[in-house]
Design a protein around this motif. Structure first.
Motif, PDB file in Angstrom:
ATOM      1  N   ILE A 197      76.810  19.772   8.020  1.00 24.60           N
ATOM      2  CA  ILE A 197      76.307  20.391   9.240  1.00 24.60           C
ATOM      3  C   ILE A 197      74.838  20.020   9.453  1.00 24.60           C
ATOM      4  CG2 ILE A 197      75.727  22.578   8.084  1.00 24.60           C
ATOM      5  CD1 ILE A 197      76.948  23.881  10.721  1.00 24.60           C
ATOM      6  N   ALA A 198      74.495  19.752  10.697  1.00 24.45           N
ATOM      7  CA  ALA A 198      73.127  19.388  11.100  1.00 24.45           C
ATOM      8  C   ALA A 198      72.659  18.091  10.437  1.00 24.45           C
ATOM      9  CB  ALA A 198      72.140  20.520  10.807  1.00 24.45           C
ATOM     10  N   GLY A 199      73.605  17.354   9.835  1.00 22.74           N
ATOM     11  CA  GLY A 199      73.254  16.070   9.217  1.00 22.74           C
ATOM     12  C   GLY A 199      72.376  16.223   7.987  1.00 22.74           C
ATOM     13  N   LEU A 200      72.439  17.402   7.348  1.00 24.22           N
ATOM     14  CA  LEU A 200      71.633  17.621   6.141  1.00 24.22           C
ATOM     15  C   LEU A 200      72.136  16.722   5.024  1.00 24.22           C
ATOM     16  CD1 LEU A 200      71.806  21.523   6.081  1.00 24.22           C
ATOM     17  CD2 LEU A 200      69.879  20.143   6.886  1.00 24.22           C
ATOM     18  N   GLY A 201      71.259  16.376   4.113  1.00 21.07           N
ATOM     19  CA  GLY A 201      71.782  15.745   2.909  1.00 21.07           C
ATOM     20  C   GLY A 201      70.990  14.620   2.322  1.00 21.07           C
ATOM     21  N   GLY A 202      71.508  14.161   1.196  1.00 19.85           N
ATOM     22  CA  GLY A 202      70.879  13.104   0.427  1.00 19.85           C
ATOM     23  C   GLY A 202      71.233  13.311  -1.025  1.00 19.85           C
ATOM     24  N   CYS A 203      71.155  12.253  -1.811  1.00 19.88           N
ATOM     25  CA  CYS A 203      71.519  12.368  -3.221  1.00 19.88           C
ATOM     26  C   CYS A 203      70.280  12.153  -4.079  1.00 19.88           C
ATOM     27  CB  CYS A 203      72.589  11.344  -3.574  1.00 19.88           C
ATOM     28  SG  CYS A 203      73.006  11.343  -5.314  1.00 19.88           S
ATOM     29  N   PRO A 204      70.007  13.057  -5.045  1.00 17.86           N
ATOM     30  CA  PRO A 204      68.808  12.907  -5.868  1.00 17.86           C
ATOM     31  C   PRO A 204      68.821  11.637  -6.723  1.00 17.86           C
ATOM     32  CG  PRO A 204      70.001  14.971  -6.387  1.00 17.86           C
ATOM     33  CD  PRO A 204      70.803  14.244  -5.371  1.00 17.86           C
ATOM     34  N   PHE A 205      69.998  11.022  -6.890  1.00 17.47           N
ATOM     35  CA  PHE A 205      70.095   9.854  -7.776  1.00 17.47           C
ATOM     36  C   PHE A 205      70.324   8.554  -7.017  1.00 17.47           C
ATOM     37  CE2 PHE A 205      71.325  13.723  -9.874  1.00 17.47           C
ATOM     38  CZ  PHE A 205      70.460  13.722 -10.961  1.00 17.47           C
ATOM     39  N   ALA A 206      70.177   8.565  -5.702  1.00 17.99           N
ATOM     40  CA  ALA A 206      70.364   7.346  -4.914  1.00 17.99           C
ATOM     41  C   ALA A 206      69.210   7.211  -3.927  1.00 17.99           C
ATOM     42  CB  ALA A 206      71.695   7.393  -4.170  1.00 17.99           C
ATOM     43  N   LYS A 207      68.281   6.338  -4.295  1.00 18.00           N
ATOM     44  CA  LYS A 207      67.169   6.089  -3.372  1.00 18.00           C
ATOM     45  C   LYS A 207      67.757   5.603  -2.054  1.00 18.00           C
ATOM     46  CE  LYS A 207      63.188   3.481  -4.667  1.00 18.00           C
ATOM     47  NZ  LYS A 207      62.787   2.480  -5.319  1.00 18.00           N
ATOM     48  N   GLY A 208      67.322   6.158  -0.954  1.00 14.86           N
ATOM     49  CA  GLY A 208      67.827   5.673   0.335  1.00 14.86           C
ATOM     50  C   GLY A 208      69.033   6.437   0.836  1.00 14.86           C
ATOM     51  N   ILE A 264      75.371  27.583  13.789  1.00 12.35           N
ATOM     52  CA  ILE A 264      75.044  27.645  12.358  1.00 12.35           C
ATOM     53  C   ILE A 264      74.156  26.455  11.961  1.00 12.35           C
ATOM     54  CG2 ILE A 264      76.028  27.720  10.026  1.00 12.35           C
ATOM     55  CD1 ILE A 264      78.574  28.930  11.414  1.00 12.35           C
ATOM     56  N   GLY A 265      74.412  25.305  12.584  1.00 13.02           N
ATOM     57  CA  GLY A 265      73.542  24.140  12.327  1.00 13.02           C
ATOM     58  C   GLY A 265      72.114  24.439  12.754  1.00 13.02           C
ATOM     59  N   ASN A 266      71.978  25.128  13.900  1.00  8.71           N
ATOM     60  CA  ASN A 266      70.628  25.494  14.359  1.00  8.71           C
ATOM     61  C   ASN A 266      70.004  26.522  13.417  1.00  8.71           C
ATOM     62  OD1 ASN A 266      70.685  23.761  16.544  1.00  8.71           O
ATOM     63  ND2 ASN A 266      71.567  25.278  17.931  1.00  8.71           N
ATOM     64  N   TYR A 267      70.836  27.458  12.939  1.00  6.63           N
ATOM     65  CA  TYR A 267      70.348  28.496  12.009  1.00  6.63           C
ATOM     66  C   TYR A 267      69.802  27.856  10.723  1.00  6.63           C
ATOM     67  CZ  TYR A 267      70.990  31.637   7.998  1.00  6.63           C
ATOM     68  OH  TYR A 267      70.821  32.313   6.816  1.00  6.63           O
ATOM     69  N   ILE A 268      70.598  26.974  10.115  1.00  9.76           N
ATOM     70  CA  ILE A 268      70.161  26.431   8.816  1.00  9.76           C
ATOM     71  C   ILE A 268      68.973  25.472   9.011  1.00  9.76           C
ATOM     72  CG2 ILE A 268      71.875  24.518   8.651  1.00  9.76           C
ATOM     73  CD1 ILE A 268      70.698  26.771   5.719  1.00  9.76           C
ATOM     74  N   SER A 269      68.943  24.778  10.139  1.00  7.41           N
ATOM     75  CA  SER A 269      67.803  23.878  10.402  1.00  7.41           C
ATOM     76  C   SER A 269      66.526  24.711  10.502  1.00  7.41           C
ATOM     77  CB  SER A 269      68.015  23.088  11.695  1.00  7.41           C
ATOM     78  OG  SER A 269      69.187  22.328  11.604  1.00  7.41           O
ATOM     79  N   GLN A 270      66.628  25.854  11.170  1.00 13.17           N
ATOM     80  CA  GLN A 270      65.456  26.753  11.282  1.00 13.17           C
ATOM     81  C   GLN A 270      65.020  27.250   9.905  1.00 13.17           C
ATOM     82  OE1 GLN A 270      66.412  30.064  13.773  1.00 13.17           O
ATOM     83  NE2 GLN A 270      65.658  29.037  15.634  1.00 13.17           N
ATOM     84  N   GLN A 271      65.995  27.627   9.098  1.00  9.44           N
ATOM     85  CA  GLN A 271      65.674  28.135   7.755  1.00  9.44           C
ATOM     86  C   GLN A 271      64.959  27.070   6.925  1.00  9.44           C
ATOM     87  OE1 GLN A 271      66.060  31.248   6.721  1.00  9.44           O
ATOM     88  NE2 GLN A 271      67.027  31.804   8.651  1.00  9.44           N
ATOM     89  N   LEU A 272      65.341  25.812   7.145  1.00  3.52           N
ATOM     90  CA  LEU A 272      64.751  24.715   6.363  1.00  3.52           C
ATOM     91  C   LEU A 272      63.524  24.125   7.060  1.00  3.52           C
ATOM     92  CD1 LEU A 272      68.028  22.825   5.310  1.00  3.52           C
ATOM     93  CD2 LEU A 272      66.749  24.517   4.002  1.00  3.52           C
ATOM     94  N   ASN A 273      63.252  24.676   8.241  1.00  5.82           N
ATOM     95  CA  ASN A 273      62.096  24.210   9.002  1.00  5.82           C
ATOM     96  C   ASN A 273      62.179  22.716   9.317  1.00  5.82           C
ATOM     97  OD1 ASN A 273      59.768  24.731  10.314  1.00  5.82           O
ATOM     98  ND2 ASN A 273      58.426  24.441   8.516  1.00  5.82           N
ATOM     99  N   ARG A 274      63.353  22.290   9.750  1.00  7.05           N
ATOM    100  CA  ARG A 274      63.507  20.886  10.139  1.00  7.05           C
ATOM    101  C   ARG A 274      64.341  20.792  11.410  1.00  7.05           C
ATOM    102  NH1 ARG A 274      65.982  17.321   6.065  1.00  7.05           N
ATOM    103  NH2 ARG A 274      64.671  18.328   4.523  1.00  7.05           N
TER     104      ARG A 274
END
Ligand code: HMG
Length: 335
Positions: free
Chosen positions: A267-278, A309-319
């Motif tokens: 949701i909201a395009g969040l994400g990334g992997c701590p072990f994969a640069k990029g 909910i995507g807007n809610y979590i984006s607000q919580q993460l300030n992004r």
């Protein structure tokens, strides 16, 4: 732990029947490309893949609230958290608390990432009903991510799958770096197919093919799916796209042509992997749902609720919200 190991042999017999039960229930939902209304399934990975790389610790109450809200949107699968080394992935350190405190809605599955037997034991104590194991098609990534080679990981996962299935826990299998790796470059689709077949045979009800760093294009993704389809039934294949190069929706569209009907989204395009640069954000769930609904696929998901909910979590993460469909629809609704 010793107790868990001793039941490993009889577990493989039980595994078969439990897996078959899961297959039967999934078959009735028609995820395959065949007859009836066009249906697709979304696996929401926001609470785990979406949040795991956030540097600032997100309070547990917010994570729980986030998952409880997602549970009311029509999503059938919400990947909730991971039970892993808390020093390596501190954002998921409250995994047990999250999984025990959320409201588990009937009909919704809440898989949890589990890398080894020790953590399976923790999951069982927390009454987890669905887990995901995570292998890689890249040796380097496997070592960085789970501290072992691919063959060692498959050996480890066989034990995890056997014991999980013997406890009635359904097992999903990931393969990372299915077309490209940040350390090894291009990955051969034959290698991906070999690992996919092993995970499938060890009792995974679904194999999620992850383009961890989002380098895939419809060219490389279709070749990879063609090869995996040779050894795993297409209705057991899921696609997990990161949108680093803006190819995710094109890749999902092309996998639909091959019969894939299960898609991981965050949701909201969040994400990334701590072990994969990029590894930037996953493809936004709202964007996948918007496309699928536009193509006449039923997902059972209420897009307006998802957008809130995507807007809610984006607000919580300030992004800002990373979903283009969510941004466009929110703007239209506000004017
Ligand atoms: C796999 C292991 C555990 C192997 O780690 P290991 O070192 O081989 O095995 P271990 O079980 O001996 O654990 C090492 C240490 O971690 C501790 N530990 C272990 N588990 C816990 C726990 N739950 N709570 C607290 N502590 C824990 C454990 O107690 C021990 O502490 P020490 O004795 O050294 O002080 C480790 O390498 C690990 O946790 N790696 C993190 C993997 C991870 O979470 N990666 C990100 C998710 S995968 C992903 O994002 C890709 C995916 C799925 O989205 C698809 C894609 O896009 O590619």
């Amino acid at each position: 732990m010793v107790g868990l190991r001793t039941i490993s042999q009889s577990a493989s017999r039980v595994r078969k029947s439990v897996t078959n039960v899961r297959y039967a229930s999934m078959r009735s939902q028609n995820w395959g490309p065949h007859t009836g209304p066009k249906k697709a399934k979304i696996v929401e990975v926001g609470p785990r893949d979406g949040l795991q790389n956030e540097k600032k610790f997100i309070p547990t109450d917010i994570k729980i609230n986030f998952i409880n809200k997602l549970s009311k949107t029509g999503l059938k699968v919400i990947e909730t958290t991971s039970i892993v080394n808390t020093k390596l992935v501190p954002q998921m350190a409250d995994g047990i608390e999250v999984i025990t405190k959320i409201n588990r809605e009937p009909g919704v599955e809440y898989p949890v990432l589990v890398p080894n037997l020790k953590n399976l034991e923790r999951a069982i104590k927390a009454d987890v009903k669905d887990i995901a194991i995570f292998a890689s098609a890249s040796e380097e990534f496997s070592k960085k991510n789970i501290n072992c080679s691919i063959p060692e990981s498959l050996h480890r996962f066989q034990d995890v799958a056997d014991i999980a299935n013997s406890h009635g826990i359904a097992v999903r299998g990931y393969i990372s770096c299915v077309v490209g790796c940040p350390y090894e470059g291009t990955i051969s689709s034959a290698k991906v197919a070999t690992i996919a077949e092993k995970l499938y045979k060890m009792g995974c009800y679904e194999i999620s093919l992850a383009d961890t760093i989002g380098v895939g294009t419809p060219g490389s993704i279709s070749k990879m799916i063609e090869d995996v389809k040779e050894v795993v039934p297409v209705e057991r294949i899921a696609l997990h796209c990161h949108d680093t190069y803006g190819q995710a929706l094109a890749n999902i569209y092309c996998s639909l042509e091959y019969g894939v009907r299960v898609f991981d989204g965050s949701i909201a395009g969040l994400g990334g992997c701590p072990f994969a640069k990029g590894a930037t954000g996953n493809v936004a769930t709202e964007d996948i749902v918007y496309m699928l609904h536009g193509m006449g696929y039923e997902t059972g998901i209420q897009l307006p609720e998802l957008i809130k909910i995507g807007n809610y979590i984006s607000q919580q993460l300030n992004r800002s919200n990373g979903s283009k469909a969510a941004l466009a629809i929110s703007l239209k609704d506000s004017t």
